[in-house]
Scaffold this motif. Structure first.
Motif, PDB file in Angstrom:
ATOM      1  N   VAL A 197       0.860  -1.187   0.000  1.00 29.69           N
ATOM      2  CA  VAL A 197       0.000   0.000   0.000  1.00 29.69           C
ATOM      3  C   VAL A 197       0.893   1.232   0.000  1.00 29.69           C
ATOM      4  O   VAL A 197       1.965   1.234   0.600  1.00 29.69           O
ATOM      5  N   ALA A 198       0.461   2.299  -0.679  1.00 30.05           N
ATOM      6  CA  ALA A 198       1.213   3.551  -0.693  1.00 30.05           C
ATOM      7  C   ALA A 198       0.275   4.727  -0.474  1.00 30.05           C
ATOM      8  O   ALA A 198      -0.929   4.642  -0.759  1.00 30.05           O
ATOM      9  N   LEU A 199       0.824   5.814   0.036  1.00 31.54           N
ATOM     10  CA  LEU A 199       0.069   7.052   0.222  1.00 31.54           C
ATOM     11  C   LEU A 199       0.287   7.970  -0.964  1.00 31.54           C
ATOM     12  O   LEU A 199       1.434   8.273  -1.328  1.00 31.54           O
ATOM     13  N   ALA A 200      -0.806   8.427  -1.579  1.00 35.65           N
ATOM     14  CA  ALA A 200      -0.736   9.441  -2.625  1.00 35.65           C
ATOM     15  C   ALA A 200      -0.729  10.800  -1.936  1.00 35.65           C
ATOM     16  O   ALA A 200      -1.715  11.201  -1.330  1.00 35.65           O
TER      17      ALA A 200
ATOM     18  N   HIS B 242      -9.202   1.588 -10.761  1.00 32.58           N
ATOM     19  CA  HIS B 242      -7.812   1.134 -10.767  1.00 32.58           C
ATOM     20  C   HIS B 242      -7.720  -0.349 -10.443  1.00 32.58           C
ATOM     21  O   HIS B 242      -6.954  -0.781  -9.590  1.00 32.58           O
TER      22      HIS B 242
ATOM     23  N   LEU C 194       0.327  -2.275  -6.690  1.00 32.76           N
ATOM     24  CA  LEU C 194      -0.170  -2.038  -5.338  1.00 32.76           C
ATOM     25  C   LEU C 194      -1.469  -2.789  -5.087  1.00 32.76           C
ATOM     26  O   LEU C 194      -2.267  -3.019  -5.996  1.00 32.76           O
TER      27      LEU C 194
ATOM     28  N   THR D  93      -5.525   7.952   0.681  1.00 30.84           N
ATOM     29  CA  THR D  93      -5.779   9.321   0.255  1.00 30.84           C
ATOM     30  C   THR D  93      -6.186  10.179   1.453  1.00 30.84           C
ATOM     31  O   THR D  93      -6.521   9.668   2.520  1.00 30.84           O
TER      32      THR D  93
ATOM     33  N   LEU E 188       0.385   3.485  -9.180  1.00 29.09           N
ATOM     34  CA  LEU E 188      -0.406   2.458  -8.502  1.00 29.09           C
ATOM     35  C   LEU E 188      -0.108   1.045  -8.991  1.00 29.09           C
ATOM     36  O   LEU E 188      -0.627   0.080  -8.428  1.00 29.09           O
TER      37      LEU E 188
ATOM     38  N   LYS F 115      -8.989   1.351  -1.648  1.00 32.45           N
ATOM     39  CA  LYS F 115      -8.746   2.768  -1.433  1.00 32.45           C
ATOM     40  C   LYS F 115      -9.029   3.070   0.033  1.00 32.45           C
ATOM     41  O   LYS F 115     -10.134   2.811   0.522  1.00 32.45           O
TER      42      LYS F 115
ATOM     43  N   TRP G  18      -4.233   1.980  -1.916  1.00 34.78           N
ATOM     44  CA  TRP G  18      -3.608   3.294  -1.792  1.00 34.78           C
ATOM     45  C   TRP G  18      -4.378   4.130  -0.798  1.00 34.78           C
ATOM     46  O   TRP G  18      -5.572   3.931  -0.572  1.00 34.78           O
TER      47      TRP G  18
END
Length: 227
Positions: free
Chosen positions: A25-28, A153, A126, A131, A123, A158, A129
């Motif tokens: 997981v990543a932070l936008a 996506h 992943l 937000t 993305l 999310k 993500w």
């Protein structure tokens, strides 16, 4: 997917989301006060979460300043994604530098080139993500959930940990933790995007009134958060 309500803290939502994603997981991060609050929360929840940002080529200097302050404060690497050079060159050669103000179609074209395509690359691979979306921000966001399947996506998760927080709660946290904050926020910019598409809001206007201010409220999304 766990059912989360106003009673659950952003930390609880983050932990539930990271578990439910079942993968990376990543932070936008746009370096809004909301996104920096989440970076601060992640120091407690999971410091291994990657942070990425989209450099559209039209950001304010103040946004770059807070990005550097965040990088130094938390000692994190920020993965920057840029639009494809050929697409930007073709757009500006054929339609000039401000085509996005001529029509909704042109504005969405610019957002697609500068934001949506780079986001798609960010993305890749992943499972979810994160937000900084909040229900209170605008009419286009008043039905978001803390955890959502992002059909736009590929169905990845999310995670919106600040779904239920008000602007006052965000700022109370930011000030108590003395986190880096974009200077434009204190100059009447509650929502900050590309420089030519953002203005300060007037008293009584909603938080995103300064984004694409020439458009109707229901159109004020760039496409990153399609529903």
């Amino acid at each position: 997917m766990p059912h989360l309500t106003e009673e659950h803290s952003p930390q609880t939502i983050l932990r539930a989301g990271l578990q439910a994603a079942g993968g990376p997981v990543a932070l936008a991060c746009s370096f809004s006060v909301e996104d920096v609050v989440i970076i601060d929360l992640l120091q407690e929840v999971d410091r291994s979460v990657r942070v990425f940002a989209l450099d559209t080529g039209r950001l304010n200097e103040e946004t770059y300043e807070v990005a550097e302050a965040v990088r130094e404060r938390y000692g994190i690497k920020i993965d920057w994604y840029f639009p494809k050079r050929e697409a930007v060159e073709t757009l500006e050669r054929s339609k000039g530098l401000f085509s996005f103000r001529e029509s909704l179609e042109n504005r969405k074209e610019c957002c697609r080139i500068r934001k949506i395509e780079p986001l798609g690359r960010a993305l890749e691979g992943l499972s979810g993500w994160i937000t900084g979306l909040r229900r209170e921000q605008s009419v286009t966001r008043d039905a978001i959930a803390p955890l959502e399947s992002d059909a736009a996506h590929g169905g990845i998760l999310k995670i919106n940990p600040l779904t239920f927080w008000s602007s006052a709660q965000v700022w109370e946290y930011a000030e108590s933790r003395r986190i880096p904050v974009n200077r434009l926020h204190r100059q009447g910019y509650p929502s900050i995007g590309c420089a030519p598409c953002t203005r300060a809001v007037q008293p009584g206007e909603d938080e995103r009134a300064g984004r694409w201010w020439w458009e109707n409220p229901e159109h004020k999304e760039c496409g990153l958060h399609r529903r």
